[in-house]
Scaffold this motif. Structure first.
Motif, short mmCIF file in Angstrom:
data_model
loop_
_atom_site.label_atom_id
_atom_site.label_comp_id
_atom_site.label_asym_id
_atom_site.label_seq_id
_atom_site.Cartn_x
_atom_site.Cartn_y
_atom_site.Cartn_z
N THR A 236 -67.55 -15.09 -2.26
CA THR A 236 -66.50 -14.34 -1.57
C THR A 236 -66.53 -14.62 -0.07
O THR A 236 -65.49 -14.84 0.55
CB THR A 236 -66.65 -12.84 -1.85
OG1 THR A 236 -66.60 -12.62 -3.25
CG2 THR A 236 -65.55 -12.05 -1.18
N ALA A 237 -67.71 -14.63 0.51
CA ALA A 237 -67.83 -14.91 1.95
C ALA A 237 -67.37 -16.34 2.25
O ALA A 237 -66.68 -16.57 3.25
CB ALA A 237 -69.28 -14.71 2.40
N PHE A 238 -67.73 -17.28 1.39
CA PHE A 238 -67.31 -18.67 1.58
C PHE A 238 -65.80 -18.80 1.51
O PHE A 238 -65.17 -19.41 2.36
CB PHE A 238 -67.97 -19.55 0.52
CG PHE A 238 -67.56 -20.99 0.58
CD1 PHE A 238 -68.17 -21.85 1.47
CD2 PHE A 238 -66.56 -21.48 -0.25
CE1 PHE A 238 -67.80 -23.18 1.54
CE2 PHE A 238 -66.18 -22.80 -0.19
CZ PHE A 238 -66.80 -23.66 0.71
N ILE B 198 -59.71 -19.56 1.49
CA ILE B 198 -59.42 -19.93 0.10
C ILE B 198 -59.05 -18.67 -0.66
O ILE B 198 -59.70 -17.64 -0.55
CB ILE B 198 -60.65 -20.59 -0.54
CG1 ILE B 198 -61.02 -21.86 0.23
CG2 ILE B 198 -60.40 -20.91 -2.00
CD1 ILE B 198 -62.33 -22.48 -0.21
N GLU B 199 -57.98 -18.77 -1.44
CA GLU B 199 -57.55 -17.62 -2.22
C GLU B 199 -58.66 -17.20 -3.19
O GLU B 199 -59.41 -18.04 -3.68
CB GLU B 199 -56.28 -17.96 -3.00
CG GLU B 199 -55.10 -18.25 -2.10
CD GLU B 199 -53.88 -18.67 -2.88
OE1 GLU B 199 -53.75 -18.28 -4.07
OE2 GLU B 199 -53.06 -19.40 -2.33
N PRO B 200 -58.75 -15.91 -3.49
CA PRO B 200 -59.86 -15.44 -4.32
C PRO B 200 -59.89 -16.01 -5.74
O PRO B 200 -60.93 -16.27 -6.28
CB PRO B 200 -59.64 -13.93 -4.39
CG PRO B 200 -58.71 -13.60 -3.31
CD PRO B 200 -57.94 -14.83 -2.98
N PHE B 201 -58.73 -16.23 -6.34
CA PHE B 201 -58.72 -16.66 -7.73
C PHE B 201 -57.90 -17.93 -7.89
O PHE B 201 -56.74 -17.89 -8.27
CB PHE B 201 -58.16 -15.55 -8.62
CG PHE B 201 -58.94 -14.27 -8.50
CD1 PHE B 201 -60.18 -14.16 -9.08
CD2 PHE B 201 -58.44 -13.21 -7.78
CE1 PHE B 201 -60.91 -12.99 -8.96
CE2 PHE B 201 -59.16 -12.04 -7.65
CZ PHE B 201 -60.40 -11.92 -8.26
N LEU B 202 -58.52 -19.06 -7.58
CA LEU B 202 -57.89 -20.36 -7.76
C LEU B 202 -58.48 -21.03 -8.99
O LEU B 202 -59.68 -20.99 -9.21
CB LEU B 202 -58.13 -21.26 -6.55
CG LEU B 202 -57.36 -20.94 -5.28
CD1 LEU B 202 -57.76 -21.92 -4.19
CD2 LEU B 202 -55.87 -21.01 -5.51
#
Length: 100
Positions: A34-36, A42-46
């Motif tokens: 999540t931090a990365f 970057i969107e959370p759910f790709l």
């Protein structure tokens, strides 16, 4: 029978502790991911397919840029391009302040 019961009583807490360790590791991995993602926008759910498509598009853009850079390796080409390059005039500060 008493020895078997005490062995089972001893192994049960170990199983619970191992499960708790796995859960903590999963939470830590999620936290790092999540931090990365947040730090790089970057969107959370790709999906992996989306990531690969975005990567391919970025590679195409970069390869186009390297072609532009190769054109400027000759200093004469760079100077000629710089002579044609013009910056847009800066907007007046007063234009931004006027409500009409």
């Amino acid at each position: 029978m008493g020895a078997a019961k005490s062995f089972a009583a001893q192994t049960m807490p170990l199983k619970i502790l191992k499960e708790q360790i796995r859960e903590l590791e999963d939470q830590e991995i999620l936290h790092v991911e999540t931090a990365f993602r947040h730090s790089y926008g970057i969107e959370p759910f790709l999906s992996p397919d989306t990531v690969l498509r975005n990567l391919a598009a970025n590679i195409t853009k970069i390869s186009g840029s390297t072609h532009d850079l190769a054109a400027f390796e000759d200093i004469k080409n760079l100077k000629a391009w710089l002579k044609t390059f013009r910056l847009a005039p800066p907007a007046s500060v007063f234009d931004e302040m006027m409500p009409f």
